[in-house]
Scaffold this active site. Sequence first.
Site, PDB file in Angstrom:
ATOM      1  N   PRO A 271      32.929  16.677  10.626  1.00 42.11           N
ATOM      2  CA  PRO A 271      33.151  16.528  12.071  1.00 42.11           C
ATOM      3  C   PRO A 271      33.728  17.770  12.727  1.00 42.11           C
ATOM      4  O   PRO A 271      33.597  17.947  13.945  1.00 42.11           O
ATOM      5  CB  PRO A 271      34.145  15.361  12.154  1.00 42.11           C
ATOM      6  CG  PRO A 271      34.857  15.379  10.833  1.00 42.11           C
ATOM      7  CD  PRO A 271      33.817  15.792   9.838  1.00 42.11           C
TER       8      PRO A 271
ATOM      9  N   ASP B  63      37.227   9.825   0.232  1.00 39.78           N
ATOM     10  CA  ASP B  63      38.649  10.172   0.290  1.00 39.78           C
ATOM     11  C   ASP B  63      39.480   8.918   0.530  1.00 39.78           C
ATOM     12  O   ASP B  63      39.156   8.095   1.397  1.00 39.78           O
ATOM     13  CB  ASP B  63      38.903  11.169   1.421  1.00 39.78           C
ATOM     14  CG  ASP B  63      38.725  12.616   0.962  1.00 39.78           C
ATOM     15  OD1 ASP B  63      38.472  12.846  -0.236  1.00 39.78           O
ATOM     16  OD2 ASP B  63      38.837  13.515   1.814  1.00 39.78           O
TER      17      ASP B  63
ATOM     18  N   GLU C 107      34.689  21.066  -2.564  1.00 39.81           N
ATOM     19  CA  GLU C 107      33.902  21.007  -1.334  1.00 39.81           C
ATOM     20  C   GLU C 107      33.043  22.260  -1.179  1.00 39.81           C
ATOM     21  O   GLU C 107      31.900  22.190  -0.701  1.00 39.81           O
ATOM     22  CB  GLU C 107      34.816  20.836  -0.124  1.00 39.81           C
ATOM     23  CG  GLU C 107      34.061  20.652   1.188  1.00 39.81           C
ATOM     24  CD  GLU C 107      34.981  20.339   2.357  1.00 39.81           C
ATOM     25  OE1 GLU C 107      35.178  19.138   2.651  1.00 39.81           O
ATOM     26  OE2 GLU C 107      35.535  21.293   2.951  1.00 39.81           O
TER      27      GLU C 107
ATOM     28  N   VAL D   2      46.143   9.722  -6.317  1.00 40.08           N
ATOM     29  CA  VAL D   2      47.047  10.377  -7.265  1.00 40.08           C
ATOM     30  C   VAL D   2      48.342  10.744  -6.563  1.00 40.08           C
ATOM     31  O   VAL D   2      48.331  11.224  -5.427  1.00 40.08           O
ATOM     32  CB  VAL D   2      46.378  11.636  -7.859  1.00 40.08           C
ATOM     33  CG1 VAL D   2      47.312  12.336  -8.842  1.00 40.08           C
ATOM     34  CG2 VAL D   2      45.066  11.264  -8.553  1.00 40.08           C
ATOM     35  N   GLY D   3      49.454  10.488  -7.238  1.00 42.41           N
ATOM     36  CA  GLY D   3      50.755  10.802  -6.672  1.00 42.41           C
ATOM     37  C   GLY D   3      51.018  10.031  -5.393  1.00 42.41           C
ATOM     38  O   GLY D   3      50.742   8.829  -5.289  1.00 42.41           O
ATOM     39  N   LYS D   4      51.519  10.726  -4.370  1.00 45.44           N
ATOM     40  CA  LYS D   4      51.874  10.065  -3.114  1.00 45.44           C
ATOM     41  C   LYS D   4      50.668   9.519  -2.353  1.00 45.44           C
ATOM     42  O   LYS D   4      50.829   8.697  -1.455  1.00 45.44           O
ATOM     43  CB  LYS D   4      52.644  11.043  -2.222  1.00 45.44           C
ATOM     44  CG  LYS D   4      53.991  11.468  -2.791  1.00 45.44           C
ATOM     45  CD  LYS D   4      54.646  12.518  -1.909  1.00 45.44           C
ATOM     46  CE  LYS D   4      55.964  13.003  -2.507  1.00 45.44           C
ATOM     47  NZ  LYS D   4      56.566  14.099  -1.697  1.00 45.44           N
TER      48      LYS D   4
END
Length: 347
Positions: free
Chosen positions: A227, A204, A296, A116-118
């Site tokens: 991580p 992601d 999350e 989405v977007g950039k």
Amino acid sequence: MQLVNKILLVSLLLVVLPLVLYYYFFPTFRDLFFEQKEITPFSRYAERNILSQEFHLVAPDHLKYNQPSIVSGRTDVVTVTPWLAPVVWEGTFDPVLFDSIYKQKNITIAATVFAVGKYIMFLKEFLETAEKHFFVGFRVHVFVFTDRPNELPQVKMAAGRQLTAYPVPSSKRWQEISARRMEFIQELIEKELHKYADYIFCLDVDSRFHSRWGTESLGGLVAVVHPGYYRADRSEFPYERRPESRAYVAPGEGDFYYCGGAFGGLLQEVHQLAKTCHSNFKADATDGIEAAWQEESHLNRYMWINKPSKVLSPEYLWQDFKNINPEVKIIRFSGVIKNYAAIRPNV
């Protein structure tokens, strides 16, 4: 008059008694004629079929692979949780054996990413590296949730693999995009994926694959250990600590801190996770609360109560800016280094 009443009572019993017996002893009859059941993507029979994909593991006859051992192997890491779910690290599985088992099942894996977007700038590398490493040789359907469907990059995909744009609204705040992910994933499963997909992984987009991510990652409910916290005490985990939030995890509670940027499993398990997290997020919003790390936080609460059946080590979502610790023998998937000032606000 009493005789007539007795006759009517006996007649009524003769009619009702067989129906009662059918109701309790013949479930199919009951479902068809008595219960107005909600029609869902996951009927009793569909669930049985999907679950058989997970638990009935058949290896090809005469397949050659190294002899397994229960007394030697990785000793530098823990490979099983307290609830006996495997923790997947390099050196804990045989990829040839795994692929041979699941090839026979003729499975389809769905994957979702939000560009989405950039954030659409990260999509090309994500897709190109996925073609090299993500379930290679299997049917894969990637769904890209985006407000810029006309800007999808041209990436050559192997036979049996496809890409679909799924339009979503744009947003300036990345938190708002993060907050709605569970809602969109739930909707996609209910409207589309239940027709043909067996497993789903939600990933992601600002990430890239480096090496194999395959059938060793399949499970009922699959989580990836973050991580940044896999060596930390649970007191350091960034759980939602406000009791008024539905994402609340109290001090002294919790197992691991899981990534919101990579999770998955059987379709109906991820559907239940997404539905619950979405519902809890909405209820929090009604009360004027936004959990510390949006979806999350809700995912971590859900997976503390609903234990994952398979846990993936940080190999499955490393962070490119981190030094690699000795126990991490391979990086399979990682979040890329980025200039947050350049992509936020995300328009």
